[in-house]
Enzyme design. Structure first.
Site, PDB file in Angstrom:
ATOM      1  N   ALA A  96       0.822  -1.211   0.000  1.00 42.91           N
ATOM      2  CA  ALA A  96       0.000   0.000   0.000  1.00 42.91           C
ATOM      3  C   ALA A  96       0.856   1.260   0.000  1.00 42.91           C
ATOM      4  CB  ALA A  96      -0.916   0.015   1.230  1.00 42.91           C
ATOM      5  N   ASN A  97       2.151   1.104   0.287  1.00 44.87           N
ATOM      6  CA  ASN A  97       3.037   2.268   0.347  1.00 44.87           C
ATOM      7  C   ASN A  97       3.258   2.883  -1.031  1.00 44.87           C
ATOM      8  OD1 ASN A  97       3.482   2.157   3.117  1.00 44.87           O
ATOM      9  ND2 ASN A  97       5.151   0.689   2.909  1.00 44.87           N
ATOM     10  N   HIS A  98       3.523   4.167  -1.064  1.00 45.30           N
ATOM     11  CA  HIS A  98       3.853   4.879  -2.293  1.00 45.30           C
ATOM     12  C   HIS A  98       5.360   5.099  -2.370  1.00 45.30           C
ATOM     13  CE1 HIS A  98      -0.361   6.779  -3.127  1.00 45.30           C
ATOM     14  NE2 HIS A  98      -0.468   5.580  -2.586  1.00 45.30           N
ATOM     15  N   PRO A  99       5.902   5.241  -3.566  1.00 46.70           N
ATOM     16  CA  PRO A  99       7.345   5.513  -3.674  1.00 46.70           C
ATOM     17  C   PRO A  99       7.675   6.861  -3.041  1.00 46.70           C
ATOM     18  CG  PRO A  99       6.253   5.831  -5.797  1.00 46.70           C
ATOM     19  CD  PRO A  99       5.240   5.220  -4.886  1.00 46.70           C
ATOM     20  N   THR A 105       5.146  11.754  -4.179  1.00 49.48           N
ATOM     21  CA  THR A 105       4.758  10.384  -3.823  1.00 49.48           C
ATOM     22  C   THR A 105       3.635   9.864  -4.708  1.00 49.48           C
ATOM     23  OG1 THR A 105       3.184  11.232  -2.178  1.00 49.48           O
ATOM     24  CG2 THR A 105       5.418  10.698  -1.402  1.00 49.48           C
TER      25      THR A 105
END
Length: 220
Positions: A96-99, A105
């Protein structure tokens, strides 16, 4: 002819049953499910007798509990035996994390079909989300990426949990903190050594009175 005496220690419910809770009138409660009977997902592992209760009757239990965990993701959700999970609980896994390495982001690649597969493959390997045995996770609690619950943990309703949670602790709040330990250190060590959740089903059934009474010596 004498009636057969009632079994003082009835057997555990069949762990292969979808709806194990049966009302006195014989109807099975559709809202209570053994999770490993309703989830077939390569990145989710669930032990026997772990149940989930949701009056909304989800069509997709994996999507409901772990909405960001796609098949083939670099991390897993692992849940032990005899856990009790309330409606609204969500596991927010690492994908679920974004870069965060760029100046934004915003996940531009997820909207480009030519880049989506490569984008997923390049996601960093996040830590697995792990729930030990015999954990009670209260209504609408959230476990963040990489959360690790020990055995016997109680998570309060709407708690937001991250990091490692000690065995037999009670956690609450946002961010969740340990509000108390359920037992003294020596008792926790005994319970970990006993590991009753790994016993054969008939042995667990015979031990239910001691488990319910908190009689650790009887379990020993």
């Amino acid at each position: 002819m004498m009636d057969k005496p009632k079994d003082a220690n009835p057997p555990l419910p069949d762990p292969t049953t979808r709806n194990p809770l049966v009302f006195p009138d014989g109807r099975a409660d559709p809202a209570t499910v053994f999770l490993n009977q309703v989830i077939d997902h390569p990145n989710i592992q669930i032990g026997d007798w772990t149940y989930y209760n949701d009056r909304r009757l989800p069509e997709d239990y994996a999507e409901t509990l772990a909405p960001y965990l796609f098949a083939g993701a670099p991390e897993y959700l692992r849940i032990g035996k005899f856990c009790q999970i309330a409606q609204g609980v969500q596991f927010i896994t690492a994908t679920a994390n974004h870069p965060m390495s760029g100046v934004s982001t915003y996940p531009f690649a997820v909207f480009d079909q030519t880049r989506l597969t490569g984008y997923r493959a390049e996601l960093p390997r996040g830590r697995d989300t792990v729930v030990g045995h015999d954990c009670w996770i209260g209504r609408e609690a959230v476990l963040l990426p990489g959360a690790e619950l020990g055995n016997g943990v109680i998570v309060a309703a709407r708690a937001v949990v991250r990091g490692q949670v000690p065995d037999y602790s009670v956690v609450a709040g946002n961010p969740a903190v340990v509000v108390r330990m359920r037992f003294a250190d020596g008792v926790i060590k005994q319970l970990q050594d006993i590991a009753w959740w790994d016993w054969p089903a008939d042995q667990i059934a015979r031990a239910i009175p001691a488990i319910e009474a908190g009689d650790v010596q009887a379990l020993l």
